[in-house]
Design a protein around this motif. Structure first.
Motif, PDB file in Angstrom:
ATOM      1  N   ALA A  61       0.835  -1.198   0.000  1.00 10.08           N
ATOM      2  CA  ALA A  61       0.000   0.000   0.000  1.00 10.08           C
ATOM      3  C   ALA A  61       0.878   1.259   0.000  1.00 10.08           C
ATOM      4  O   ALA A  61       0.566   2.243  -0.674  1.00 10.08           O
ATOM      5  CB  ALA A  61      -0.923  -0.003   1.204  1.00 10.08           C
ATOM      6  N   ARG A  68       1.506   6.743  -6.853  1.00  7.88           N
ATOM      7  CA  ARG A  68       0.443   7.682  -7.200  1.00  7.88           C
ATOM      8  C   ARG A  68       0.828   9.116  -6.870  1.00  7.88           C
ATOM      9  O   ARG A  68       0.489  10.050  -7.600  1.00  7.88           O
ATOM     10  CB  ARG A  68      -0.830   7.304  -6.448  1.00  7.88           C
ATOM     11  N   MET A  93      -1.312  -7.092  -7.621  1.00  9.65           N
ATOM     12  CA  MET A  93      -1.926  -5.816  -7.235  1.00  9.65           C
ATOM     13  C   MET A  93      -1.829  -4.770  -8.338  1.00  9.65           C
ATOM     14  O   MET A  93      -2.082  -3.594  -8.104  1.00  9.65           O
ATOM     15  CB  MET A  93      -1.233  -5.267  -5.975  1.00  9.65           C
ATOM     16  N   ASN A  96      -4.074  -1.781  -8.876  1.00  8.18           N
ATOM     17  CA  ASN A  96      -4.190  -0.774  -7.824  1.00  8.18           C
ATOM     18  C   ASN A  96      -3.271   0.417  -8.016  1.00  8.18           C
ATOM     19  O   ASN A  96      -3.441   1.440  -7.367  1.00  8.18           O
ATOM     20  CB  ASN A  96      -3.884  -1.403  -6.469  1.00  8.18           C
ATOM     21  N   PRO A 101     -11.033   5.103 -11.003  1.00  9.65           N
ATOM     22  CA  PRO A 101     -11.788   5.996 -11.868  1.00  9.65           C
ATOM     23  C   PRO A 101     -12.926   6.641 -11.091  1.00  9.65           C
ATOM     24  O   PRO A 101     -13.466   6.026 -10.173  1.00  9.65           O
ATOM     25  CB  PRO A 101     -12.333   5.066 -12.948  1.00  9.65           C
TER      26      PRO A 101
ATOM     27  N   ILE B 121      -6.446   2.681   0.129  1.00 14.75           N
ATOM     28  CA  ILE B 121      -5.598   1.919  -0.794  1.00 14.75           C
ATOM     29  C   ILE B 121      -5.675   0.436  -0.464  1.00 14.75           C
ATOM     30  O   ILE B 121      -5.858  -0.415  -1.349  1.00 14.75           O
ATOM     31  CB  ILE B 121      -4.134   2.402  -0.695  1.00 14.75           C
ATOM     32  N   LEU B 122      -5.551   0.133   0.833  1.00 11.85           N
ATOM     33  CA  LEU B 122      -5.606  -1.274   1.244  1.00 11.85           C
ATOM     34  C   LEU B 122      -6.958  -1.898   0.919  1.00 11.85           C
ATOM     35  O   LEU B 122      -7.036  -3.034   0.440  1.00 11.85           O
ATOM     36  CB  LEU B 122      -5.314  -1.393   2.739  1.00 11.85           C
ATOM     37  N   ARG B 124      -8.948  -1.106  -1.435  1.00  6.81           N
ATOM     38  CA  ARG B 124      -9.041  -1.341  -2.878  1.00  6.81           C
ATOM     39  C   ARG B 124      -8.165  -2.525  -3.274  1.00  6.81           C
ATOM     40  O   ARG B 124      -8.532  -3.314  -4.152  1.00  6.81           O
ATOM     41  CB  ARG B 124      -8.627  -0.073  -3.618  1.00  6.81           C
ATOM     42  N   MET B 125      -7.016  -2.675  -2.608  1.00  9.96           N
ATOM     43  CA  MET B 125      -6.157  -3.827  -2.906  1.00  9.96           C
ATOM     44  C   MET B 125      -6.897  -5.132  -2.641  1.00  9.96           C
ATOM     45  O   MET B 125      -6.835  -6.079  -3.427  1.00  9.96           O
ATOM     46  CB  MET B 125      -4.888  -3.780  -2.035  1.00  9.96           C
ATOM     47  N   LYS B 126      -7.581  -5.174  -1.497  1.00 12.92           N
ATOM     48  CA  LYS B 126      -8.302  -6.406  -1.159  1.00 12.92           C
ATOM     49  C   LYS B 126      -9.417  -6.650  -2.164  1.00 12.92           C
ATOM     50  O   LYS B 126      -9.683  -7.782  -2.557  1.00 12.92           O
ATOM     51  CB  LYS B 126      -8.901  -6.324   0.247  1.00 12.92           C
ATOM     52  N   SER B 128      -9.367  -5.716  -5.234  1.00 12.06           N
ATOM     53  CA  SER B 128      -8.793  -6.130  -6.516  1.00 12.06           C
ATOM     54  C   SER B 128      -8.449  -7.616  -6.488  1.00 12.06           C
ATOM     55  O   SER B 128      -8.499  -8.295  -7.504  1.00 12.06           O
ATOM     56  CB  SER B 128      -7.565  -5.292  -6.855  1.00 12.06           C
ATOM     57  N   LEU B 129      -8.136  -8.119  -5.296  1.00 10.41           N
ATOM     58  CA  LEU B 129      -7.860  -9.556  -5.187  1.00 10.41           C
ATOM     59  C   LEU B 129      -9.073 -10.395  -5.567  1.00 10.41           C
ATOM     60  O   LEU B 129      -8.933 -11.498  -6.075  1.00 10.41           O
ATOM     61  CB  LEU B 129      -7.466  -9.910  -3.750  1.00 10.41           C
ATOM     62  N   THR B 133     -11.927  -4.467  -8.344  1.00  8.58           N
ATOM     63  CA  THR B 133     -11.056  -3.322  -8.066  1.00  8.58           C
ATOM     64  C   THR B 133     -11.808  -2.001  -7.995  1.00  8.58           C
ATOM     65  O   THR B 133     -11.611  -1.226  -7.072  1.00  8.58           O
ATOM     66  CB  THR B 133      -9.984  -3.208  -9.162  1.00  8.58           C
ATOM     67  N   ASN B 134     -12.662  -1.746  -8.962  1.00  5.51           N
ATOM     68  CA  ASN B 134     -13.272  -0.423  -9.026  1.00  5.51           C
ATOM     69  C   ASN B 134     -14.739  -0.426  -8.617  1.00  5.51           C
ATOM     70  O   ASN B 134     -15.530   0.360  -9.100  1.00  5.51           O
ATOM     71  CB  ASN B 134     -13.105   0.147 -10.437  1.00  5.51           C
ATOM     72  N   ASP B 187      -3.608 -18.002  -4.396  1.00  2.00           N
ATOM     73  CA  ASP B 187      -2.729 -16.825  -4.486  1.00  2.00           C
ATOM     74  C   ASP B 187      -2.491 -16.206  -3.119  1.00  2.00           C
ATOM     75  O   ASP B 187      -1.367 -15.914  -2.732  1.00  2.00           O
ATOM     76  CB  ASP B 187      -3.360 -15.760  -5.392  1.00  2.00           C
TER      77      ASP B 187
END
Lengths: 370, 251
Positions: A61, A68, A93, A96, A101, B121-122, B124-126, B128-129, B133-134, B187
């Motif tokens: 992170a 970014r 990741m 990320n 967006p 951020i974290l 969103r990382m989770k 994305s796993l 993600t969005n 993963d």
């Protein structure tokens, strides 16, 4: 300078070396360094991960934040030298590192919103209209026409809505009777006409107080329960299941409630009326020193059958308001637990508001016709 | 060297009210493994999970984490333990009043040992796993059942727990999503060194993720061994399960 982070800078490029784990201090410093370097106009920043032993979520992170931060200032931040677990983790990741967006929402202009509200209101009115028709049909015409009524459910609802509410309705009306009697006794003492308290209490309760108070108590008790039950059923797709089985929601759920409250509320109102008058009796006999007979005579002389009928008729309309508002608010819920709470609140507020409005209409009607 | 188990379950008896669902089961969970708890519907799998995370009290027997019995833990120790455990519910159990992102961020915000700027951020990382993600801004009611489950999954691993319990991760998902979820499980295990207990009855899922399998039947463990062993085991109920033979019905 942290020993886990070192940097080399030339005119247009800079490299940051990471070794050891990225603790929060190192991470914060990494972000600061990237910001500093990028804001000095460096277009190329590399973060060297060759000596990074491994990566966990938090370290990753920090890397994301650093990348970014650089990009926000127009620099190109690249991660180099990653291998093994670190490379795998970064690959997993990858998405990320791009900023999220911004979702776009369609937004109406003023007229559009106004029109939208109007259409919504019209739709809701239509839905309520249909609900009333459905409820009336399945409560009266349906059973008479041989299409059945769920008698067991009806009896259970009467037990729940009617019998269960007797205690609280009587208590509240009794206490209110006592209070009204006290208030008016103080005023009438000036004219030494305290016997008129009996008239005031009995007329007040017959026409206004018993139906209103009973209506409000029942709306808070039963109206809220109807909404909460139907809303929960809606949320957990039970309503859809009923419809899917070809069962009629109005027949299955609404008709028993509708009939039961239509039976219960007028009876409760009469009980409330008696309790309120009893409150007045108690004060008259214990505190004002009248005999039972004189108070009783005054009460009988003051009240007319019309007063009682008026309260009784109103209670039917209040019953309809409570059940329709309760069912409608329950059935229009979509979403989850918080929506159930909101629907219940809305139902009780609407109940009380509509009961008062209906009462005012009746009062106006009776005022001009008698 | 034999590794010390993280979780030791001994002679566990439990149920609801007077009804006994688990009749004395014992097993161990070792660090870094994926243990699959297998069994037909209603055999006590979900009950076992509730017991393991302390949502249900056992009637008798013990559950030890790192050698310590959870019955003997005080409130603080139990909280501390639960911070190391992630739990992913069958249907996600998302909070409907929060967005997807807030749902995933909730444990991070509440446990309070995380830098504020890192939390989005974290989260969103989770997400994305689990391939979302969005989708952080969406409300749970806008998600399908499978997506809810995946968000629940992301929330379970939000605080990088040591142990994760998954209740039916792939039940009710289409085969593509289910396979994707299995890949995610592998993963995550590889990259974050997690220990996982997966409750399931999906054969494909078992074959792709399991290191070790225990099989429950009527509240008892009828098999405990590796995936290769269970494929060749000759216990009739195990065979019935793997060969998908229905119970005899009397007509």
């Amino acid at each position: 300078m942290n020993r886990d982070l070192s940097s080399k800078e030339s005119d247009h490029a800079a490299t940051l070396h990471l070794s050891g784990d990225i603790s929060n201090t190192v991470g914060q410093q990494l972000v600061n360094d990237v910001t500093r370097i990028a804001s000095r106009g460096n277009r190329e920043v590399s973060i060297d991960l060759k000596e990074l032993p491994q990566l966990d979520s938090r370290s990753c992170a920090w890397l994301i934040e650093a990348v970014r931060a650089g990009r926000r200032l127009g620099a190109r931040v690249s991660l180099i030298g990653a291998h093994g677990q670190v490379a795998d983790f970064i690959e997993l990741m990858r998405a990320n590192f791009e900023p999220p967006p911004v979702p776009t929402f369609y937004r109406d202009g003023f007229l559009g919103r106004l029109g939208g509200k109007a259409i919504e209101a019209w739709d809701e009115a239509r839905v309520v209209g249909n609900l009333i028709i459905d409820a009336l049909y399945w409560s009266f015409l349906g059973p008479v026409g041989g299409r059945g009524l769920r008698w067991k459910a009806l009896l259970a609802e009467i037990q729940e809505m009617g019998v269960g509410a007797i205690g609280i309705v009587c208590l509240i009306n009794f206490l209110l009777g006592l209070v009204i009697a006290m208030l008016s006794a103080v005023q009438l003492r000036m004219f030494n006409m305290q016997i008129l308290v009996a008239s005031g209490v009995v007329i007040g309760f017959a026409r206004e107080l018993a139906p209103i108070m009973t209506g409000i108590v029942v709306s808070a008790r039963t109206g809220a329960a109807i909404t909460a039950q139907l809303a929960t059923m809606k949320v957990s797709e039970e309503i859809d299941a009923l419809k899917g089985m070809g069962l009629n929601v109005a027949k299955f759920l609404i008709a028993p409630k509708f009939l039961s409250i239509l039976v219960s509320l007028p009876i409760l109102t009469i009980m409330g009326f008696i309790s309120g008058v009893a409150g007045g009796f108690l004060l008259g006999m214990l505190s004002l020193g009248f005999t039972f007979d004189s108070w009783w005579a005054q009460t009988l002389q003051a009240v007319k059958l019309g007063d009682i009928t008026q309260g009784f008729v109103k209670s039917f309309f209040f019953a309809m308001i409570i059940v329709i508002v309760g069912c409608h608010n329950g059935l229009r819920v979509s979403g989850g637990a918080n929506e159930v709470g909101r629907a219940t609140t809305r139902a009780v507020v609407m109940d009380i508001f509509l009961i008062i409005v209906a009462d005012m209409l009746f009062a106006t009607l009776f005022y001009f016709t008698t | 060297m034999e590794k010390r188990p993280i979780i030791e379950v001994r002679d566990l008896v439990a149920g609801y009210g007077r009804e006994v669902v688990l009749r004395g089961i014992s097993f161990d969970v070792y660090p870094g493994e994926i243990l699959v708890v297998l069994g037909a519907s209603g055999c006590g799998k979900s009950t076992l999970l509730k017991l393991l995370v302390g949502l249900l009290k056992p009637m008798s027997g013990s559950i030890r984490y790192w050698g310590k019995d959870i019955k003997k833990m005080d409130e603080d120790e139990l909280d501390h333990l639960l911070h190391k455990i992630g739990l992913s519910f069958q249907d996600g159990a998302l909070f409907n009043s929060m967005t997807v992102g807030e749902n995933v961020a909730l444990p991070m915000v509440e446990y309070g040992n995380m830098d504020r700027e890192l939390i989005p951020i974290l989260a969103r990382m989770k997400l994305s796993l689990v391939g979302l993600t969005n989708s952080g801004y969406l409300m749970p009611e806008a998600l399908s059942g499978g997506m809810k489950k995946r968000v629940g999954f992301a929330r379970a691993i939000a605080i990088d727990p040591t142990i994760v319990f998954f209740d039916e991760p792939s039940a009710g998902l289409d085969p593509i999503t289910a396979a994707g979820l299995d890949k995610i499980i592998l993963d995550i295990r590889r990259l974050m060194e997690l220990t996982m207990v997966v409750v399931t009855h999906e054969l494909d899922s078992i074959r792709s993720v399991a290191d070790r399998v225990i099989m429950l039947d009527w509240g008892e463990i009828i098999f405990d061994g590796t995936l290769a062993q269970i494929e060749t085991a000759d216990h009739p109920r195990v065979r019935q399960f793997f060969e998908r033979i229905p119970d005899k019905t009397i007509l």
